[in-house]
Motif scaffolding. Sequence first.
Motif, PDB file in Angstrom:
ATOM      1  N   GLU A 174       0.538  -7.176  -5.587  1.00  0.00           N
ATOM      2  CA  GLU A 174      -0.390  -6.103  -5.924  1.00  0.00           C
ATOM      3  C   GLU A 174       0.053  -4.833  -5.203  1.00  0.00           C
ATOM      4  O   GLU A 174       0.663  -4.889  -4.137  1.00  0.00           O
ATOM      5  CB  GLU A 174      -1.832  -6.449  -5.555  1.00  0.00           C
ATOM      6  CG  GLU A 174      -2.024  -6.771  -4.084  1.00  0.00           C
ATOM      7  CD  GLU A 174      -3.477  -7.104  -3.756  1.00  0.00           C
ATOM      8  OE1 GLU A 174      -4.358  -6.790  -4.577  1.00  0.00           O
ATOM      9  OE2 GLU A 174      -3.715  -7.658  -2.669  1.00  0.00           O
ATOM     10  N   HIS A 198      -1.523  -0.936  -4.148  1.00  0.00           N
ATOM     11  CA  HIS A 198      -2.645  -0.009  -4.081  1.00  0.00           C
ATOM     12  C   HIS A 198      -2.118   1.346  -3.630  1.00  0.00           C
ATOM     13  O   HIS A 198      -1.437   1.446  -2.600  1.00  0.00           O
ATOM     14  CB  HIS A 198      -3.705  -0.506  -3.090  1.00  0.00           C
ATOM     15  CG  HIS A 198      -4.389  -1.763  -3.534  1.00  0.00           C
ATOM     16  ND1 HIS A 198      -5.677  -1.783  -4.022  1.00  0.00           N
ATOM     17  CD2 HIS A 198      -3.948  -3.047  -3.586  1.00  0.00           C
ATOM     18  CE1 HIS A 198      -6.007  -3.025  -4.339  1.00  0.00           C
ATOM     19  NE2 HIS A 198      -4.969  -3.809  -4.086  1.00  0.00           N
ATOM     20  N   HIS A 235      -6.629   4.534  -5.434  1.00  0.00           N
ATOM     21  CA  HIS A 235      -7.777   4.835  -4.576  1.00  0.00           C
ATOM     22  C   HIS A 235      -7.874   6.353  -4.439  1.00  0.00           C
ATOM     23  O   HIS A 235      -7.081   6.983  -3.738  1.00  0.00           O
ATOM     24  CB  HIS A 235      -7.603   4.203  -3.197  1.00  0.00           C
ATOM     25  CG  HIS A 235      -7.535   2.709  -3.209  1.00  0.00           C
ATOM     26  ND1 HIS A 235      -8.490   1.897  -2.608  1.00  0.00           N
ATOM     27  CD2 HIS A 235      -6.617   1.862  -3.750  1.00  0.00           C
ATOM     28  CE1 HIS A 235      -8.159   0.627  -2.773  1.00  0.00           C
ATOM     29  NE2 HIS A 235      -7.023   0.582  -3.468  1.00  0.00           N
ATOM     30  N   ARG A 267      -3.690  -0.475  -8.489  1.00  0.00           N
ATOM     31  CA  ARG A 267      -4.962   0.217  -8.340  1.00  0.00           C
ATOM     32  C   ARG A 267      -4.763   1.548  -7.622  1.00  0.00           C
ATOM     33  O   ARG A 267      -3.963   1.654  -6.697  1.00  0.00           O
ATOM     34  CB  ARG A 267      -5.952  -0.635  -7.554  1.00  0.00           C
ATOM     35  CG  ARG A 267      -6.464  -1.853  -8.322  1.00  0.00           C
ATOM     36  CD  ARG A 267      -7.346  -1.416  -9.502  1.00  0.00           C
ATOM     37  NE  ARG A 267      -7.843  -2.544 -10.278  1.00  0.00           N
ATOM     38  CZ  ARG A 267      -7.232  -3.051 -11.338  1.00  0.00           C
ATOM     39  NH1 ARG A 267      -6.093  -2.513 -11.762  1.00  0.00           N
ATOM     40  NH2 ARG A 267      -7.741  -4.076 -11.987  1.00  0.00           N
ATOM     41  N   ALA A 316       0.856  -1.183   0.000  1.00  0.00           N
ATOM     42  CA  ALA A 316       0.000   0.000   0.000  1.00  0.00           C
ATOM     43  C   ALA A 316       0.891   1.231   0.000  1.00  0.00           C
ATOM     44  O   ALA A 316       1.823   1.329   0.802  1.00  0.00           O
ATOM     45  CB  ALA A 316      -0.906   0.017   1.223  1.00  0.00           C
ATOM     46  N   HIS A 352      -8.596  -2.019   4.439  1.00  0.00           N
ATOM     47  CA  HIS A 352      -7.718  -2.770   3.548  1.00  0.00           C
ATOM     48  C   HIS A 352      -6.582  -3.392   4.363  1.00  0.00           C
ATOM     49  O   HIS A 352      -6.274  -2.942   5.461  1.00  0.00           O
ATOM     50  CB  HIS A 352      -7.132  -1.852   2.465  1.00  0.00           C
ATOM     51  CG  HIS A 352      -8.149  -1.009   1.771  1.00  0.00           C
ATOM     52  ND1 HIS A 352      -8.850  -1.416   0.657  1.00  0.00           N
ATOM     53  CD2 HIS A 352      -8.612   0.251   2.054  1.00  0.00           C
ATOM     54  CE1 HIS A 352      -9.680  -0.468   0.270  1.00  0.00           C
ATOM     55  NE2 HIS A 352      -9.557   0.562   1.105  1.00  0.00           N
TER      56      HIS A 352
END
Length: 463
Positions: free
Chosen positions: A238, A240, A302, A300, A216, A326
């Motif tokens: 991943e 974010h 946000h 991604r 993140a 999250h």
Amino acid sequence: MSRPGNPDLAASESLRLLGPAPAAWVPHFAGTDHDVAVIGAGQSGLTIGYALRRAGIERVTVLDASDGEHVGSWAAKARNLTLRTPKTNPGPELGNPALSFRAWFEAREGAEAYAAIERISTADWIGYLAWFQRQVKVPVRRGVRVAKLEPDISGNIRITTSDGTIEVARKVILATGVEGTGGPRIPAEVADLSPSVFAHTGHQLDYRTLQNRSVAVLGSAASAFDAAATALEAGASEVHLFTRRPDLIVIRPGGKGPSHAQVETFHRLPDAERWRRRSAFTSSVPLDSVLRATAHPNFRIHLAAPWTRATEIGGQVKIEAADGTHTADFVIAGTGYQHDPRTRPELAGIADRIALWRDVYQPPAAYESEHLGAFPYLGAGYQLTARDAADAAWVPNIHVFNAAASQSFGLPVGDVLSLRGGVPRLVETIVGDLVLADLGRVTPPAGPAATPSREEYEHAVWN
């Protein structure tokens, strides 16, 4: 088609034509080791060292905490693949085209190769700075970390290094890059996370450790996107990225930057206008940094998702954001830097004697900012100013040519854009200060001895 050549030959010839550096004119005083000590040997420190020698200041030392493998923090911390400024911006060459990046690059790769690039790659910039240092022969003492700065009884600056060595300089220049007079800006929401799950973009991080882990990223400026892309390229499962804004501020090719006139006169604006403009400043991200990250399907964004809390639980981080809860294996904060001198180890002992913007200017309620108020308030020559008149004899002997000067000068000082006008202004101030400080202490050199003889011109005297 142009042919690559040897950039060293053109550089050395240009320096030969300039002639040798002026003879050293600053008198030596007992109890001082240096006329000027430059802390930091990145692009700013190297440029300043070169300019000081061309101004006839010989007793200059350039100190850098790195081990000699990197020029500044480019290779150690920078995650951007290219510089974020146009390739056409003047840089360390200070008006000598044979020392410019373009001269170096075209001599190696050809004019067509230079024309083909939009911005300078980080790898090429590192190579150029190493070459520049070799050409101008700025001596750098690497592996030297400054632990403390303090005044001596004469108003000089005592420099204590991490190994306990003490040196004395009449002037000190902090050319410490983005860390300025503070360090990474760590938001309260992530301040309690341990290094096993958290890093700031200003920290050194081996991104290979993020392989197969979820990441993140907090922040939406260039450093945040570059960190996200680097994590993805290192194999993160991943990534974010969270921003409090409802949309990104993307800088696209072809946009107009500030004029040199605006950049180089910002420090002359009234305090209220400087504060207003800095309050309106918003971080942005170049389009290529966005495209680099969004090219990965496991990335991604946000939007409108500020964090309210981040809690470390069982080796992971639980994130409470405006768009929900999250979980991530690792958190990276791309949240910029703060510049409060109290948080900088080498300045901590004298921080309460340094004037900050909040000591000098009180903004209207609509423009209040604790962050901006903690920047040091600088004079026109990048010098610190004293909170108390009793310290005015020595505090201005410390000059700040790094990101902490941005509140006073309106741009990221230390970036390429700041070198053309900023370094000459800084050096001019130091030259003037040294000359004025020595009035009354030094007897001016005697002129040529007068002679009463007229033999050379007696025949031309009119009677």
